[in-house]
Design a protein around this motif. Sequence first.
Motif, PDB file in Angstrom:
ATOM      1  N   VAL A  80       0.260  -5.842   0.966  1.00 35.07           N
ATOM      2  CA  VAL A  80      -1.211  -5.848   0.667  1.00 35.07           C
ATOM      3  C   VAL A  80      -1.242  -7.660   0.153  1.00 35.07           C
ATOM      4  CG1 VAL A  80      -3.178  -5.490  -0.886  1.00 35.07           C
ATOM      5  CG2 VAL A  80      -1.779  -3.628  -0.066  1.00 35.07           C
ATOM      6  N   ALA A  85       0.889  -0.977  -0.046  1.00 28.74           N
ATOM      7  CA  ALA A  85       0.011  -0.005   0.209  1.00 28.74           C
ATOM      8  C   ALA A  85       0.948   1.195   0.058  1.00 28.74           C
ATOM      9  CB  ALA A  85      -0.971   0.086   1.300  1.00 28.74           C
ATOM     10  N   LYS A 132      -7.077  -4.676  -1.359  1.00 30.94           N
ATOM     11  CA  LYS A 132      -6.820  -3.145  -1.389  1.00 30.94           C
ATOM     12  C   LYS A 132      -5.943  -2.904  -2.612  1.00 30.94           C
ATOM     13  CE  LYS A 132      -5.025   0.534   1.846  1.00 30.94           C
ATOM     14  NZ  LYS A 132      -4.484   0.992   2.948  1.00 30.94           N
TER      15      LYS A 132
END
Length: 237
Positions: free
Chosen positions: A154, A148, A194
């Motif tokens: 992630v 991230a 994400k």
Amino acid sequence: MSSATLVARRARRAAAVSLVAVAALSLSACGNDKDDNGAAANGSSSAASAGASGPDEASGSHSGTGSGSESAGTSAGGGGGHGKGTAAAPASNLSPRSASDRCAAADMSLRVGDADAGAGNIHYPLVFTNTGKKTCSLGGYPGVSLLAGDGQQVGSPAKREGGKGSVVRLAPGKSAYAALRTINDGLKDAPCWKTGKIVKAYAPGSKDAMTARTSGLRVCGDTFTVGALQPGTGPQG
């Protein structure tokens, strides 16, 4: 008592004494025979016992030697096998001409190319470029993770996919790429991760991490793979 009677008695006594002496001698001889037979029997038993234990001891010694050699062989083989697997082969499972010939992270740049979508798959070329002054080699799979913007990882690292390829020789300024793959949202029940902002990669055989910015690499369906390195900058490069 007459002389004849006395002579007869004396003769009977002498005969009786002789019989007693003969009987005693016979008993003594029997005892000696028994002792001799017993000793002979014991001797045979000991010899038999020694004969039985001899092969056992030899067998035991042979087995011990065999087991020792086998254990040593297993240990040496296992250790040797394991050592070769770890030291001789880089993370790529391919060996450049020498360790000094392998491209070092300090002499390369890293970037993520444009997405290439098709048939539900999305590919991103992860491009390594030789920025050094000497030709070097790369081969196999890089280690890749998605981060991230704040540097937190992630999801999971990319899994290897496809054949291991071959060693790529990179002259100064030349590139090799590995294809990162994910899938379109909705193809699997697993939700999308994400969105990543940074790709962190280890070149094959290197322990030095490299990073590259990405405009937004989102993994869906828990599908995140990396292929082996190939010459060039990507299918369209």
